[in-house]
Scaffold this active site. Structure first.
Site, PDB file in Angstrom:
ATOM      1  N   ASP A  96       1.003  -1.238  -0.079  1.00  0.00           N
ATOM      2  CA  ASP A  96      -0.158  -0.028  -0.164  1.00  0.00           C
ATOM      3  C   ASP A  96       0.945   1.248   0.038  1.00  0.00           C
ATOM      4  OD1 ASP A  96      -2.343   1.659   0.716  1.00  0.00           O
ATOM      5  OD2 ASP A  96      -1.398   1.820   2.719  1.00  0.00           O
ATOM      6  N   ASP A 154      -0.343   4.880   1.180  1.00  0.00           N
ATOM      7  CA  ASP A 154      -0.461   6.169   1.953  1.00  0.00           C
ATOM      8  C   ASP A 154      -0.476   5.519   3.318  1.00  0.00           C
ATOM      9  OD1 ASP A 154      -1.101   8.563   1.059  1.00  0.00           O
ATOM     10  OD2 ASP A 154      -2.804   7.549   0.020  1.00  0.00           O
ATOM     11  N   SER A 212      -2.644   1.685  -4.644  1.00  0.00           N
ATOM     12  CA  SER A 212      -3.097   2.705  -3.889  1.00  0.00           C
ATOM     13  C   SER A 212      -4.340   3.111  -3.885  1.00  0.00           C
ATOM     14  CB  SER A 212      -1.937   3.890  -3.626  1.00  0.00           C
ATOM     15  OG  SER A 212      -2.359   5.087  -3.184  1.00  0.00           O
ATOM     16  N   ALA A 213      -5.193   3.479  -2.768  1.00  0.00           N
ATOM     17  CA  ALA A 213      -6.300   4.040  -2.937  1.00  0.00           C
ATOM     18  C   ALA A 213      -6.341   5.754  -2.966  1.00  0.00           C
ATOM     19  CB  ALA A 213      -7.410   3.809  -1.923  1.00  0.00           C
ATOM     20  N   LYS A 253      -9.635  -3.328  -2.992  1.00  0.00           N
ATOM     21  CA  LYS A 253      -8.511  -3.883  -3.499  1.00  0.00           C
ATOM     22  C   LYS A 253      -8.433  -5.039  -4.110  1.00  0.00           C
ATOM     23  CE  LYS A 253      -5.444   0.010  -1.294  1.00  0.00           C
ATOM     24  NZ  LYS A 253      -4.183   0.056  -0.936  1.00  0.00           N
ATOM     25  N   ASP A 298      -1.639  -0.879   5.704  1.00  0.00           N
ATOM     26  CA  ASP A 298      -1.876  -0.317   7.221  1.00  0.00           C
ATOM     27  C   ASP A 298      -3.494  -0.299   7.449  1.00  0.00           C
ATOM     28  OD1 ASP A 298      -2.478   1.913   5.136  1.00  0.00           O
ATOM     29  OD2 ASP A 298      -3.347   2.891   7.096  1.00  0.00           O
TER      30      ASP A 298
HETATM   31  P1  TMP Z   1      -4.797   3.784   0.632  1.00  0.00           P
HETATM   32  O1  TMP Z   1      -3.644   3.881   2.273  1.00  0.00           O
HETATM   33  O2  TMP Z   1      -5.311   2.335   1.238  1.00  0.00           O
HETATM   34  O3  TMP Z   1      -4.029   3.725  -0.482  1.00  0.00           O
HETATM   35  O4  TMP Z   1      -5.674   4.754   1.114  1.00  0.00           O
HETATM   36  C1  TMP Z   1      -5.810   6.127   0.734  1.00  0.00           C
HETATM   37  C2  TMP Z   1      -5.885   6.810   2.220  1.00  0.00           C
HETATM   38  O5  TMP Z   1      -6.275   8.305   1.657  1.00  0.00           O
HETATM   39  C3  TMP Z   1      -7.053   6.365   2.973  1.00  0.00           C
HETATM   40  O6  TMP Z   1      -6.425   5.976   4.014  1.00  0.00           O
HETATM   41  C4  TMP Z   1      -7.893   7.747   3.441  1.00  0.00           C
HETATM   42  C5  TMP Z   1      -7.071   8.750   2.637  1.00  0.00           C
HETATM   43  N1  TMP Z   1      -8.044   9.826   2.056  1.00  0.00           N
HETATM   44  C6  TMP Z   1      -7.942  11.079   2.466  1.00  0.00           C
HETATM   45  O7  TMP Z   1      -6.908  11.231   3.433  1.00  0.00           O
HETATM   46  N2  TMP Z   1      -8.612  12.303   1.759  1.00  0.00           N
HETATM   47  C7  TMP Z   1      -9.619  11.969   1.199  1.00  0.00           C
HETATM   48  O8  TMP Z   1     -10.238  12.731   0.513  1.00  0.00           O
HETATM   49  C8  TMP Z   1      -9.910  10.333   0.548  1.00  0.00           C
HETATM   50  C9  TMP Z   1     -10.748  10.085  -0.272  1.00  0.00           C
HETATM   51  C10 TMP Z   1      -9.039   9.227   1.205  1.00  0.00           C
HETATM   52 MG    MG Z   2      -2.834   3.130   3.710  1.00  0.00          MG
END
Ligand code: TMP
Ligand code: MG
Length: 286
Positions: free
Chosen positions: A38, A40, A153-154, A202, A227
């Site tokens: 991942d 973030d 990554s989201a 995912k 995480d």
């Molecule tokens: P990930 O770590 O699973 O790739 O997800 C991305 C992270 O982004 C998730 O923990 C939530 C965060 N996020 C924000 O901080 N602001 C936002 O506007 C959105 C949609 C997600």
């Molecule tokens: Mg994350």
């Protein structure tokens, strides 16, 4: 057991199993290994001196290019949906509709800000987004040993690539699956490309990328880093998987979630701002 695994912020539910798994990964070596991670709050740092570091989305939210009214909208969205993302009592299925709402509303708010492609470099430079200590070593070493790394990554693909470029380097062995921005011919942001990736879908993204995994079908051993409970599904779609070592970073809402994380992840790293544990394991395998 390695010294790094004996620190007090390292939780391992079944030490015997993990030891066996590590022996197998070491024995099979680098030619059988691939990394799925991942971005973030896994590759990127959660906090510094008690202050939260920016996620990909926060980089834009906090930038001087976003008008106050839009900042307020994005802040409100985060205050509404982030507690749901990390809620220890709700199931993933219950969380999914809320995550869809969060991502969809955040994306349309971002698109309404008239960002230009060239603004991203500055927004990242002005942000406090940073990588965990040890990422730079990890990236260059995996590249040197030709071990593929999928960053799943989201967040926002364009932003995470820029964060990696500013704090380390994007290498040829890295592949990113994320939400990429769509710019028109004038360089103006007009939307996001492809299927939406949020924290808890995912598994679907993993299946859509089965071609990638098929090209790596002889690399049957996986080190997965995440995480969130959603990150555990990033390796769905890997054919012929033999061994998977799951390393979880638990950054927030720790007491409520520790038991669940210990059940789900082989190794849980609590409030750890480094890559020391994954890197110690890699040193043994490579
Ligand atoms: P990930 O770590 O699973 O790739 O997800 C991305 C992270 O982004 C998730 O923990 C939530 C965060 N996020 C924000 O901080 N602001 C936002 O506007 C959105 C949609 C997600
Ligand atoms: Mg994350």
């Amino acid at each position: 057991m390695m010294e790094e695994l004996q620190k007090e912020n390292v939780y391992i539910k079944d030490a015997e199993r993990v030891e066996k798994l590590l022996c197998q990964l070491i024995q099979d070596g680098k030619s059988k290994l691939q990394i799925i991670t991942d971005f973030d709050m896994t590759l990127s740092r959660f906090s510094i001196n008690g202050k939260r570091c920016a996620t990909c989305h926060n980089v834009l939210e906090n930038s001087s290019l976003v008008p106050e009214s839009k900042k307020q909208v994005l802040d409100e969205l985060r205050d509404t949906y982030y507690p749901i993302e990390i809620n220890a009592k709700m199931t993933i299925e219950e969380k999914i509709p809320f995550m869809m709402e969060w991502w969809t509303k955040a994306q349309s708010t971002i698109v309404a800000c008239n960002f230009r492609r060239e603004d991203l470099t500055r927004a990242v430079r002005e942000s406090n987004a940073m990588l965990r200590d040890g990422c730079d070593w990890q990236f260059s070493t995996l590249h040197e040993h030709k071990v593929p790394m999928l960053i799943f990554s989201a967040g926002i693909g364009d932003i995470l690539e820029e964060i990696i470029k500013q704090h380390s380097q994007m290498y040829a062995n890295m592949r990113v699956v994320s939400n990429y921005m769509d710019f028109n011919h004038d360089g103006m942001l007009v939307g996001f490309k492809g299927d939406l990736v949020h924290t808890y879908n995912k598994n679907e993204g993993a299946l859509r990328n089965s071609d990638y995994f098929t090209t790596l079908k002889d690399r049957r051993n996986i080190i997965l880093m995440g995480d969130s409970m959603g990150d555990l599904r990033m390796a769905d779609g890997v054919p012929n998987m033999q061994h998977i070592l799951k390393i979880g970073f638990l950054n927030d809402n720790i007491e409520e979630r520790l038991e669940k994380y210990k059940e789900a992840y082989d190794i849980v790293l609590v409030s750890d701002s480094t890559m020391d544990v994954p890197n110690a394991i890699l040193k043994k395998i490579l």
